[in-house]
Design a protein around this motif. Structure first.
Motif, PDB file in Angstrom:
ATOM      1  N   LEU A  15       0.874  -1.174   0.000  1.00 38.81           N
ATOM      2  CA  LEU A  15       0.000   0.000   0.000  1.00 38.81           C
ATOM      3  C   LEU A  15       0.907   1.219   0.000  1.00 38.81           C
ATOM      4  O   LEU A  15       1.769   1.347   0.875  1.00 38.81           O
ATOM      5  CB  LEU A  15      -0.906   0.007   1.237  1.00 38.81           C
ATOM      6  CG  LEU A  15      -1.718   1.284   1.484  1.00 38.81           C
ATOM      7  CD1 LEU A  15      -2.690   1.536   0.346  1.00 38.81           C
ATOM      8  CD2 LEU A  15      -2.461   1.195   2.824  1.00 38.81           C
ATOM      9  N   VAL A  16       0.747   2.095  -0.974  1.00 36.32           N
ATOM     10  CA  VAL A  16       1.587   3.294  -1.098  1.00 36.32           C
ATOM     11  C   VAL A  16       0.844   4.488  -0.520  1.00 36.32           C
ATOM     12  O   VAL A  16      -0.301   4.760  -0.886  1.00 36.32           O
ATOM     13  CB  VAL A  16       1.933   3.568  -2.585  1.00 36.32           C
ATOM     14  CG1 VAL A  16       2.711   4.872  -2.712  1.00 36.32           C
ATOM     15  CG2 VAL A  16       2.742   2.414  -3.155  1.00 36.32           C
ATOM     16  N   CYS A  17       1.501   5.208   0.400  1.00 39.92           N
ATOM     17  CA  CYS A  17       0.900   6.407   0.989  1.00 39.92           C
ATOM     18  C   CYS A  17       1.822   7.600   0.771  1.00 39.92           C
ATOM     19  O   CYS A  17       2.909   7.674   1.350  1.00 39.92           O
ATOM     20  CB  CYS A  17       0.648   6.201   2.478  1.00 39.92           C
ATOM     21  SG  CYS A  17      -0.129   7.630   3.283  1.00 39.92           S
ATOM     22  N   ASP A  18       1.391   8.530  -0.070  1.00 39.71           N
ATOM     23  CA  ASP A  18       2.142   9.765  -0.357  1.00 39.71           C
ATOM     24  C   ASP A  18       1.127  10.800  -0.797  1.00 39.71           C
ATOM     25  O   ASP A  18       0.230  10.501  -1.586  1.00 39.71           O
ATOM     26  CB  ASP A  18       3.180   9.517  -1.458  1.00 39.71           C
ATOM     27  CG  ASP A  18       4.209  10.644  -1.541  1.00 39.71           C
ATOM     28  OD1 ASP A  18       3.810  11.780  -1.873  1.00 39.71           O
ATOM     29  OD2 ASP A  18       5.389  10.398  -1.288  1.00 39.71           O
ATOM     30  N   VAL A  60       3.128  -4.643   3.445  1.00 39.24           N
ATOM     31  CA  VAL A  60       3.984  -3.494   3.711  1.00 39.24           C
ATOM     32  C   VAL A  60       3.265  -2.221   3.289  1.00 39.24           C
ATOM     33  O   VAL A  60       2.639  -2.176   2.233  1.00 39.24           O
ATOM     34  CB  VAL A  60       5.323  -3.595   2.937  1.00 39.24           C
ATOM     35  CG1 VAL A  60       6.173  -2.335   3.154  1.00 39.24           C
ATOM     36  CG2 VAL A  60       6.107  -4.826   3.381  1.00 39.24           C
ATOM     37  N   VAL A  61       3.356  -1.199   4.133  1.00 42.51           N
ATOM     38  CA  VAL A  61       2.852   0.125   3.772  1.00 42.51           C
ATOM     39  C   VAL A  61       4.065   1.010   3.520  1.00 42.51           C
ATOM     40  O   VAL A  61       4.907   1.190   4.394  1.00 42.51           O
ATOM     41  CB  VAL A  61       1.982   0.734   4.880  1.00 42.51           C
ATOM     42  CG1 VAL A  61       1.508   2.138   4.476  1.00 42.51           C
ATOM     43  CG2 VAL A  61       0.786  -0.163   5.171  1.00 42.51           C
ATOM     44  N   LEU A  62       4.150   1.536   2.294  1.00 39.01           N
ATOM     45  CA  LEU A  62       5.232   2.451   1.926  1.00 39.01           C
ATOM     46  C   LEU A  62       4.777   3.845   2.317  1.00 39.01           C
ATOM     47  O   LEU A  62       3.837   4.388   1.729  1.00 39.01           O
ATOM     48  CB  LEU A  62       5.485   2.342   0.419  1.00 39.01           C
ATOM     49  CG  LEU A  62       6.862   2.750  -0.108  1.00 39.01           C
ATOM     50  CD1 LEU A  62       7.963   1.962   0.571  1.00 39.01           C
ATOM     51  CD2 LEU A  62       6.923   2.560  -1.609  1.00 39.01           C
ATOM     52  N   MET A  63       5.438   4.441   3.321  1.00 36.79           N
ATOM     53  CA  MET A  63       4.899   5.623   3.992  1.00 36.79           C
ATOM     54  C   MET A  63       5.775   6.861   3.852  1.00 36.79           C
ATOM     55  O   MET A  63       6.961   6.842   4.198  1.00 36.79           O
ATOM     56  CB  MET A  63       4.721   5.299   5.490  1.00 36.79           C
ATOM     57  CG  MET A  63       4.207   6.434   6.346  1.00 36.79           C
ATOM     58  SD  MET A  63       2.489   6.850   5.954  1.00 36.79           S
ATOM     59  CE  MET A  63       1.686   5.303   6.361  1.00 36.79           C
ATOM     60  N   ASP A  64       5.188   7.948   3.356  1.00 31.88           N
ATOM     61  CA  ASP A  64       5.861   9.239   3.372  1.00 31.88           C
ATOM     62  C   ASP A  64       5.644   9.857   4.760  1.00 31.88           C
ATOM     63  O   ASP A  64       4.685   9.522   5.452  1.00 31.88           O
ATOM     64  CB  ASP A  64       5.284  10.152   2.289  1.00 31.88           C
ATOM     65  CG  ASP A  64       6.128  11.400   2.058  1.00 31.88           C
ATOM     66  OD1 ASP A  64       7.271  11.441   2.559  1.00 31.88           O
ATOM     67  OD2 ASP A  64       5.648  12.325   1.395  1.00 31.88           O
ATOM     68  N   LEU A  65       6.535  10.758   5.168  1.00 29.78           N
ATOM     69  CA  LEU A  65       6.390  11.370   6.489  1.00 29.78           C
ATOM     70  C   LEU A  65       5.487  12.590   6.484  1.00 29.78           C
ATOM     71  O   LEU A  65       4.668  12.778   7.382  1.00 29.78           O
ATOM     72  CB  LEU A  65       7.769  11.765   7.048  1.00 29.78           C
ATOM     73  CG  LEU A  65       8.676  10.627   7.508  1.00 29.78           C
ATOM     74  CD1 LEU A  65       9.931  11.190   8.154  1.00 29.78           C
ATOM     75  CD2 LEU A  65       7.957   9.696   8.479  1.00 29.78           C
ATOM     76  N   VAL A  97       9.233   3.506   5.735  1.00 28.28           N
ATOM     77  CA  VAL A  97       9.200   4.946   5.475  1.00 28.28           C
ATOM     78  C   VAL A  97      10.013   5.240   4.208  1.00 28.28           C
ATOM     79  O   VAL A  97      11.128   4.756   4.051  1.00 28.28           O
ATOM     80  CB  VAL A  97       9.773   5.734   6.666  1.00 28.28           C
ATOM     81  CG1 VAL A  97       9.951   7.202   6.306  1.00 28.28           C
ATOM     82  CG2 VAL A  97       8.856   5.592   7.877  1.00 28.28           C
ATOM     83  N   LEU A  98       9.437   6.043   3.327  1.00 31.42           N
ATOM     84  CA  LEU A  98      10.135   6.496   2.118  1.00 31.42           C
ATOM     85  C   LEU A  98       9.960   8.004   2.054  1.00 31.42           C
ATOM     86  O   LEU A  98       8.861   8.497   1.800  1.00 31.42           O
ATOM     87  CB  LEU A  98       9.546   5.834   0.869  1.00 31.42           C
ATOM     88  CG  LEU A  98      10.228   6.201  -0.458  1.00 31.42           C
ATOM     89  CD1 LEU A  98      11.674   5.708  -0.477  1.00 31.42           C
ATOM     90  CD2 LEU A  98       9.461   5.610  -1.640  1.00 31.42           C
ATOM     91  N   THR A  99      11.032   8.745   2.299  1.00 33.72           N
ATOM     92  CA  THR A  99      10.913  10.187   2.483  1.00 33.72           C
ATOM     93  C   THR A  99      12.158  10.907   2.000  1.00 33.72           C
ATOM     94  O   THR A  99      13.178  10.273   1.694  1.00 33.72           O
ATOM     95  CB  THR A  99      10.680  10.503   3.982  1.00 33.72           C
ATOM     96  OG1 THR A  99      10.523  11.897   4.169  1.00 33.72           O
ATOM     97  CG2 THR A  99      11.849  10.013   4.812  1.00 33.72           C
ATOM     98  N   ILE A 107      14.020  10.577  11.932  1.00 33.67           N
ATOM     99  CA  ILE A 107      14.379   9.157  11.978  1.00 33.67           C
ATOM    100  C   ILE A 107      13.943   8.548  13.308  1.00 33.67           C
ATOM    101  O   ILE A 107      13.330   7.478  13.355  1.00 33.67           O
ATOM    102  CB  ILE A 107      15.892   8.978  11.776  1.00 33.67           C
ATOM    103  CG1 ILE A 107      16.293   9.435  10.368  1.00 33.67           C
ATOM    104  CG2 ILE A 107      16.300   7.518  11.994  1.00 33.67           C
ATOM    105  CD1 ILE A 107      17.789   9.559  10.154  1.00 33.67           C
ATOM    106  N   THR A 108      14.245   9.246  14.394  1.00 34.86           N
ATOM    107  CA  THR A 108      13.912   8.745  15.729  1.00 34.86           C
ATOM    108  C   THR A 108      12.411   8.596  15.901  1.00 34.86           C
ATOM    109  O   THR A 108      11.926   7.566  16.400  1.00 34.86           O
ATOM    110  CB  THR A 108      14.460   9.697  16.809  1.00 34.86           C
ATOM    111  OG1 THR A 108      15.883   9.761  16.695  1.00 34.86           O
ATOM    112  CG2 THR A 108      14.087   9.209  18.199  1.00 34.86           C
ATOM    113  N   ARG A 109      11.654   9.616  15.488  1.00 36.69           N
ATOM    114  CA  ARG A 109      10.196   9.568  15.643  1.00 36.69           C
ATOM    115  C   ARG A 109       9.596   8.411  14.855  1.00 36.69           C
ATOM    116  O   ARG A 109       8.706   7.706  15.344  1.00 36.69           O
ATOM    117  CB  ARG A 109       9.572  10.890  15.199  1.00 36.69           C
ATOM    118  CG  ARG A 109       9.864  12.061  16.126  1.00 36.69           C
ATOM    119  CD  ARG A 109       9.275  13.350  15.570  1.00 36.69           C
ATOM    120  NE  ARG A 109       7.823  13.286  15.503  1.00 36.69           N
ATOM    121  CZ  ARG A 109       7.107  13.606  14.428  1.00 36.69           C
ATOM    122  NH1 ARG A 109       7.702  14.016  13.320  1.00 36.69           N
ATOM    123  NH2 ARG A 109       5.795  13.540  14.459  1.00 36.69           N
ATOM    124  N   ALA A 110      10.085   8.201  13.629  1.00 40.35           N
ATOM    125  CA  ALA A 110       9.540   7.137  12.786  1.00 40.35           C
ATOM    126  C   ALA A 110       9.836   5.759  13.361  1.00 40.35           C
ATOM    127  O   ALA A 110       8.955   4.888  13.415  1.00 40.35           O
ATOM    128  CB  ALA A 110      10.107   7.255  11.370  1.00 40.35           C
TER     129      ALA A 110
END
Length: 222
Positions: A15-18, A60-65, A97-99, A107-110
């Motif tokens: 699942l792509v989220c951007d 897998v969820v590909l997630m933008d920040l 995460v992809l950002t 980085i820490t928060r993710a």
């Protein structure tokens, strides 16, 4: 992932989220060319990603920040990884995460939110495909620069904070504003701001969220 009926490995369901339509279109075209990867959905907001993940059960969820309005990628990641399992085989989906953001605080928060991997958009397609397969198996996948920052942070001596700075940091972690912190500690709001600047400098951040994230990472909070 494995097809229960056939007993053979099936494609990794993505699942792509951007929030950028053009970026999503490019990712979909890129992933469509990859072997062993199947895009099952796309989302433009965190709320949409949560809803689709519940229906589509991706591996897998590909997630933008940064996701524009609504909840951001970190909060979406936190909710996805904390939700009841819906993925294939009854698993909670892994978040990769992809950002474009590679600050220590991001980085820490993710990672604290539950992300399995953290990749930069500058990576080559082959690296992205490999990271997706790794994430699907629950293995950590980090871009080279991100891995270097993580290792550097682990080796870095913990910042030396005064007792007052620790008090303020602890209040900050509860979500209080400067005025509320001042009242709680019986000091002026100007004094709070002065201490916050020193805390930011010592932790190498420039935001309240960043300070709390680094403090948690380095166990500076009670």
């Amino acid at each position: 992932m494995t097809d229960p009926a056939a007993g053979t490995p099936g494609p990794v369901r993505i699942l792509v989220c951007d929030d950028h339509v053009v970026v999503r279109a490019g990712l979909l075209a890129l992933l469509d060319s990859a072997s062993g990867i199947e895009v099952v959905g796309e989302a433009g907001t965190g709320e949409e990603a949560l809803a689709l993940a519940g229906r589509l059960a991706p591996d897998v969820v590909l997630m933008d920040l940064q996701l524009g309005e609504g909840i951001d990628g970190v909060e979406t990641t936190r909710r996805l990884t904390a939700a009841p399992a819906t993925g294939s085989g009854g698993r909670t989906p892994h978040v990769l995460v992809l950002t474009t953001y590679d600050t220590d605080a991001d980085i820490t928060r993710a990672i604290e939110a539950g992300a399995t991997g953290y990749l930069l958009k500058a990576e080559r397609p082959e690296e992205l495909f490999a990271a997706i397969h790794a994430a699907a198996q629950g293995r950590t996948a980090l871009s080279g620069p991100v891995a270097s920052r993580v290792m550097a942070n682990m080796r870095r001596p913990r910042p030396s904070l005064t007792d007052r700075e620790r008090d303020i940091l602890a209040q900050l972690a509860t979500g209080l504003g400067n005025r509320e912190i001042a009242r709680a500690l019986f000091i002026s709001e100007a004094t709070v701001k002065t201490h916050l600047r020193r805390i930011y400098d010592k932790l190498g951040v420039d935001t309240r969220a960043g300070a709390v994230a680094v403090a948690k990472e380095q166990r500076l909070l009670p």
